[in-house]
Write an enzyme that holds these catalytic residues in place. Sequence first.
Site, PDB file in Angstrom:
ATOM      1  N   LEU A  21       0.771  -1.219   0.189  1.00 14.48           N
ATOM      2  CA  LEU A  21      -0.037  -0.072   0.146  1.00 14.48           C
ATOM      3  C   LEU A  21       0.833   1.087  -0.026  1.00 14.48           C
ATOM      4  CD1 LEU A  21      -2.488  -1.246   2.843  1.00 14.48           C
ATOM      5  CD2 LEU A  21      -2.862  -0.821   0.192  1.00 14.48           C
ATOM      6  N   LYS A  71      14.802  -6.821   5.025  1.00 20.29           N
ATOM      7  CA  LYS A  71      15.022  -5.942   5.976  1.00 20.29           C
ATOM      8  C   LYS A  71      16.518  -6.047   6.883  1.00 20.29           C
ATOM      9  CE  LYS A  71      10.313  -4.595   7.230  1.00 20.29           C
ATOM     10  NZ  LYS A  71       9.300  -4.505   8.292  1.00 20.29           N
ATOM     11  N   ASP A 107       9.397   1.194  12.123  1.00 17.20           N
ATOM     12  CA  ASP A 107       8.265   0.421  12.530  1.00 17.20           C
ATOM     13  C   ASP A 107       7.821   0.851  13.910  1.00 17.20           C
ATOM     14  OD1 ASP A 107       8.091  -1.437  10.618  1.00 17.20           O
ATOM     15  OD2 ASP A 107       9.454  -2.804  11.136  1.00 17.20           O
ATOM     16  N   GLY A 131       4.272 -11.565  20.926  1.00 17.41           N
ATOM     17  CA  GLY A 131       4.964 -11.904  19.696  1.00 17.41           C
ATOM     18  C   GLY A 131       6.463 -11.503  20.240  1.00 17.41           C
ATOM     19  N   ALA A 135       8.862  -7.239  14.475  1.00 13.02           N
ATOM     20  CA  ALA A 135       8.069  -6.000  14.700  1.00 13.02           C
ATOM     21  C   ALA A 135       7.946  -5.804  16.457  1.00 13.02           C
ATOM     22  CB  ALA A 135       6.675  -6.468  14.218  1.00 13.02           C
ATOM     23  N   ASN A 155       5.073 -14.954  24.205  1.00 11.79           N
ATOM     24  CA  ASN A 155       5.499 -15.391  22.715  1.00 11.79           C
ATOM     25  C   ASN A 155       5.111 -16.901  22.810  1.00 11.79           C
ATOM     26  OD1 ASN A 155       6.154 -15.030  20.014  1.00 11.79           O
ATOM     27  ND2 ASN A 155       8.146 -15.932  20.733  1.00 11.79           N
ATOM     28  N   LYS A 160      12.394 -17.028  22.586  1.00 13.75           N
ATOM     29  CA  LYS A 160      12.572 -15.708  22.149  1.00 13.75           C
ATOM     30  C   LYS A 160      12.189 -14.479  22.589  1.00 13.75           C
ATOM     31  CE  LYS A 160      11.998 -17.933  17.311  1.00 13.75           C
ATOM     32  NZ  LYS A 160      11.125 -17.742  16.172  1.00 13.75           N
ATOM     33  N   TYR A 223      -3.274  -4.929   9.825  1.00  9.04           N
ATOM     34  CA  TYR A 223      -4.048  -4.215   9.149  1.00  9.04           C
ATOM     35  C   TYR A 223      -5.013  -4.832   8.129  1.00  9.04           C
ATOM     36  CZ  TYR A 223      -0.529  -3.627   5.902  1.00  9.04           C
ATOM     37  OH  TYR A 223       0.328  -4.120   4.848  1.00  9.04           O
TER      38      TYR A 223
END
Length: 281
Positions: A21, A71, A107, A131, A135, A155, A160, A223
Site C-alpha cells: 500500500l 530488512k 516500525d 510476539g 516487529a 510469545n 525468543k 491491518y
Amino acid sequence: MQITTATKLVGLIGHPVAHSLSPVLHNSVYQSLGLDMVYHAFDVTPDKLETAIDGFLALGFLGFNVTIPYKEKVYNILESRDAEAQIIGAVNTVKIENGILKGYNTDGQGFIMHMKNLGYSFYGKDVVILGAGGAARAIGIYIAKEGAASIRIVNRTFHKADILAGVINDYMERRIAKASSDILSNADFIINTTSLGMWPDIESNPLKGLTLSKHSVVCDIVYNPRHTAMLKYARQQGCKTCDGVGMLIGQAVRAIEIWLEYSLPKNIWDKMNQEIGKVIF
Ligand code: ATR
C-alpha cells in the site's frame, strides 16, 4: 502531478511488492503537500538486491523503503544506521545523502507516532507485547524509550521472548522487560505483533477466551483486515482499541520526515487515513 527532471525519486524494494500500500500512501501525501516527489515499488529478486541498491545510488534517489524479505539483508550492507536500527538489526528506511546510505527502522517510531496522535502515552505504563519477532523488537525498543514502567513479552516460543526482554533491558540499562505467560494482569496496553488474525487467517484471535480489563487499550499491528477478530473481541469487552492502519501511516510519515528532514503537518494523518480507507476495510 507532472513528473519532470527535478522530481525527487523514492521507492520500495521487496519481493514480492505487488500488494504493498506504500505507493498509494506516499504518492497521496506528496500530492496533498505539493511535494515534487514520486514513489514506486520495485520487485527485486534476491540475486539483484545489491545491483538495485547501486541503481538507486546511481540514479540519485533520495532514499528508499525496504520490506520483506530484505530488512536484515539491507541492514548488513549499509555504511551507517541509527542507534535504534542497530539494536533492532533490521532497517525499513534508507536515506541517501552524498552517496552514503543510512538506515533507519520506522516500525517502532511509526507505532509510537500513531499512539501519540490518538492521545496515548506509554510513560509509566505496564505493557504486554504479544510476539517476539522483528516487529515486536522494533516496537518494544521504542516503548521502552518512551518510559514504560514494565514490558511483558508473551510469545509462543518462550525463549525468543526471553531474548527480546534481554535486548530491551540492555538498551535501557535497567530491567523493565521480561518474558511472561501472563497476558492480562495490570496491562495498560496489550499489543499484538504476531501475524495471528491476518488475512486469510482472519478468525484467529490471540486473546480468545480471556477476560479483559476495561482499562486495557488493545492494539493490533495487523491491518488486513482493519477490524481484526482480536480488536472486535476487545471492543466487545469494553476495551479501547487501535488498529494496524495507524502504524502503517506512522511508518510512512516517519520515512518521509527522514528523507526531507522536517516534520509533516498533523492533518496529513487524516488524508492518509481517507486514502487507506478506500482500500482497507
Ligand atoms: P515480524 O517481523 O512480522 O515480527 P517474525 O519476526 O517472523 O515477523 O515474528 C513473528 C512473530 O509471530 C513471532 O513472535 C512468532 O512466534 P514464534 O517466535 O513462536 O515463532 C509469532 N507467530 C507467528 N505465527 C504464530 C502462531 N500461529 N501462533 C502464535 N504466534 C505466532
